[in-house]
Design a protein around this motif. Structure first.
Motif, mmCIF file in Angstrom:
data_model
loop_
_atom_site.group_PDB
_atom_site.id
_atom_site.type_symbol
_atom_site.label_atom_id
_atom_site.label_comp_id
_atom_site.label_asym_id
_atom_site.label_seq_id
_atom_site.Cartn_x
_atom_site.Cartn_y
_atom_site.Cartn_z
ATOM 1 N N UNK A 124 -5.663 120.684 -10.333
ATOM 2 C CA UNK A 124 -4.816 119.972 -9.381
ATOM 3 C C UNK A 124 -5.399 118.588 -9.085
ATOM 4 N N UNK A 155 -4.799 116.313 -11.944
ATOM 5 C CA UNK A 155 -3.406 115.878 -11.977
ATOM 6 C C UNK A 155 -3.172 114.753 -10.976
ATOM 7 N N UNK A 156 -3.728 114.930 -9.768
ATOM 8 C CA UNK A 156 -3.570 113.898 -8.753
ATOM 9 C C UNK A 156 -4.250 112.606 -9.194
ATOM 10 N N UNK A 162 -2.122 110.951 -11.715
ATOM 11 C CA UNK A 162 -0.965 110.398 -11.019
ATOM 12 C C UNK A 162 -1.344 109.093 -10.312
ATOM 13 N N UNK A 163 -2.540 109.119 -9.673
ATOM 14 C CA UNK A 163 -2.980 107.951 -8.902
ATOM 15 C C UNK A 163 -3.187 106.751 -9.813
ATOM 16 N N UNK A 215 0.068 105.442 -11.293
ATOM 17 C CA UNK A 215 0.843 104.680 -10.315
ATOM 18 C C UNK A 215 0.275 103.276 -10.173
ATOM 19 N N UNK A 271 -11.033 107.085 -6.355
ATOM 20 C CA UNK A 271 -10.289 108.346 -6.354
ATOM 21 C C UNK A 271 -11.176 109.489 -6.807
ATOM 22 N N UNK A 326 -13.368 110.503 -3.944
ATOM 23 C CA UNK A 326 -12.641 111.308 -2.941
ATOM 24 C C UNK A 326 -12.464 112.735 -3.420
ATOM 25 N N UNK A 327 -12.038 112.854 -4.701
ATOM 26 C CA UNK A 327 -11.811 114.174 -5.287
ATOM 27 C C UNK A 327 -13.062 115.024 -5.195
#
Lengths: 276, 298
Positions: free
Chosen positions: B6, B9-10, B13-14, B17, B276, B279-280
């Motif tokens: 997950x 995937x985020x 996605x980040x 984007x 990112x 953070x993850x």
């Protein structure tokens, strides 16, 4: 033992917060009534950086020789207007999306899960900086980017509350006797979401004010009257004219304190159980 | 494992984007770099050098290949590999964020417990007023006020830059004050909530000293505090963007801000991808520690 009835009492936080808040609202309305929305404070370069209470300037003047009081008043109307606009829009979007994902429309809940994760994991100010600097500094860009970063908070709460309400007996029975989805949403779910959302709403306004001012401070705002932009300007003359920073900071903090106090009080008022 | 997928995937996605957001919004990096009077041939040459003459999907393929081989490209403006730039700017941000969190957590926990133990008495009331006030001071208005008092009026600490430990004091305080206030409030509420549980009554009835009870209560509150700290980490890192800009600190935040303003695509993508990942990692770590601390969550 009979269940103890929780009495709802207006508490100290609500009174103090509400009192300060109404001062600001009175100020904003009074100004709007007497000067209209498109007022531009005149600038007299020779009057640059007067201290407060000198030469008829109650709060002194700023770097352009404008009365700081007038500049801050215009900024207040801008701040209040923009934060209300953003908070109301994000609130509506959040409730709808939260509801849709709670009633398990799979596609929507997946997307929403992803989006909220994404937006929660990024500091919203970074996203806002990104969007603002690419979309150019426009009013609509600012509004859109702040809505974009604030709706997930509402959606998360709306989703949780909707799920809670959906499990209640009367909603299930209403469904069983064939009450339509829209009517159910409007009559049963919305009224029980509103209290919790309203706490978040008041808090959200102060969040939006801070985000907007942060952008203004970094030079990415949409108005030179944004209190953040005024603070950025004030920072440059910290040595010569500390009053600009002090006055602007304190006024801004006062506004945010009043909103925080009010939402604190509101939470205790709406849910007395939380207090003990 | 599911969490890992997950997160991946985020992350995907980040950065995707960010990649498209950079290219689909107005503002051209080459124009920024060369200025408005640059010749057409010159602009085209630089575009080709940067690979910006390819179509956007083709650029995305290049970018994705780079990510997989840990090559984040070269900064347009600084002409250095992004990885090196991140390494150079990493330490002030990490130091700032870590020191703030390390200082704020115990302060927040202790003050929060004091407020909870003295509930509704003077210490509690004054702590509540103080934390509310501190939380209402945005960083960019707190920082100039601190500078005004401690650098200009009292002359204790230097105004800006990042040269010695003395330079760190005001930026750290700027971050610690609001962070510890959040922790105080959460700690106080959680403590009071747990205090009313049955097991506390049992401990008291068994005659355990109040110090031992407080210790156990703090322990039971730790997962909550840890979560708050993790969530606040993104706030702290965002705060460092503003703090670094205010105090002229050469960290990741000011690097990113500058890169955005210059439309320095590789640098923006690199810094965002990097943060990112951080953070993850923090979120995954917090989940893991939570499971260890409180088996009920797993």
């Amino acid at each position: 033992m009979s269940s103890k009835k929780h009495t709802r009492r207006i508490n100290k936080e609500m009174i103090i917060g509400g009192a300060i808040l109404s001062l600001y609202i009175l100020w904003a309305f009074g100004w709007l009534m007497t000067h209209g929305g498109s007022y531009i404070p005149e600038s007299i370069i020779s009057h640059e950086l007067f201290s407060p209470f000198s030469h008829d300037y109650i709060l002194g003047t700023d770097i352009n020789g404008r009365s700081l009081f007038k500049v801050l008043s215009v900024g207040l109307i801008y701040t209040v207007g923009i934060s209300l606009l953003i908070s109301i829009s994000s609130c509506v979007i959040g409730i709808v999306i939260g509801y849709l994902s709670a009633i398990r429309i799979k596609f929507i809940s997946e997307i929403m899960d992803m989006l909220t994760n994404l937006i929660f994991i990024f500091p919203s100010i970074l996203l806002a900086i990104l969007v603002m600097s690419f979309s150019g500094q426009s009013f609509s860009g600012l509004v859109l980017c702040l809505i974009f970063t604030s709706w997930p908070g509402y959606a998360r709460i709306a989703r949780g509350e909707t799920m809670r309400v959906l499990n209640l007996g009367y909603v299930e029975s209403a469904r069983a006797i064939g009450v339509g989805e829209f009517r159910l949403f409007y009559k049963s779910i919305l009224p029980s979401i509103i209290p919790v959302i309203s706490i978040h709403f008041v808090l959200g306004i102060s969040g939006v004010i801070i985000s907007e001012a942060s952008l203004g401070f970094l030079g990415l705002g949409a108005s030179e009257y944004s209190w953040g932009a005024i603070l950025a300007m004030a920072k440059l003359v910290l040595l010569e004219a500390p009053h600009v920073v002090i006055v602007t900071s304190l006024l801004m903090t006062g506004l945010i304190i009043s909103l925080n106090l009010f939402s604190d009080g509101l939470r205790d008022y709406l849910d007395p159980k939380l207090k003990n | 494992m599911k969490l890992f997928l997950k997160s991946l995937l985020t992350l995907f996605f980040a950065i995707t984007t960010i990649f498209f957001a950079l290219r689909l919004t107005p503002g051209d990096p080459v124009e920024r770099l060369l200025g408005p009077e640059a010749k057409v041939e010159e602009v085209q040459k630089v575009r080709a050098d940067f690979g910006l003459d390819k179509s956007i999907p083709a650029q995305y393929v290049d970018f994705a290949e780079g990510i997989l081989t840990f090559d984040l490209g070269k900064s347009y403006v600084k002409k250095k590999p992004v990885v090196n730039l991140i390494q150079e700017h990493l330490s002030p941000t990490l130091v700032l964020a870590l020191i703030s969190i390390i200082l704020a957590t115990p302060i927040g926990v202790i003050v929060g417990v004091v407020a909870a133990v003295k509930k509704s008495k003077l210490p509690d009331t004054s702590i509540r007023v103080l934390t509310l006030t501190l939380l209402s001071f945005p960083i960019f208005s707190l920082a100039p006020m601190l500078v005004l008092v401690f650098s200009i009026w009292l002359g204790i600490f230097p105004v800006s830059q990042w040269l010695s430990y003395k330079h760190m004091v005001i930026p750290v305080v700027t971050l610690v004050l609001p962070l510890s206030s959040v922790i105080v409030r959460v700690m106080r509420n959680k403590y009071l909530e747990e205090e009313s549980q049955l097991w506390v009554l049992v401990l008291n009835a068994k005659g355990l000293s109040s110090r031992a009870v407080i210790y156990r209560l703090i322990k039971i509150c730790m997962p909550t505090i840890l979560n708050v700290v993790a969530i606040q980490l993104s706030v702290v890192l965002a705060g460092t963007v503003i703090t670094e800009t205010i105090f002229d600190i050469p960290g990741l935040g000011s690097l990113l801000f500058e890169a955005i303003n210059n439309r320095d695509y590789p640098l923006v993508q690199g810094v965002i991808a990097y943060s990112t990942v951080i953070y993850m990692l923090v979120y995954v770590m917090v989940d893991y520690v939570n499971e260890k601390l409180d088996p009920r969550i797993a």
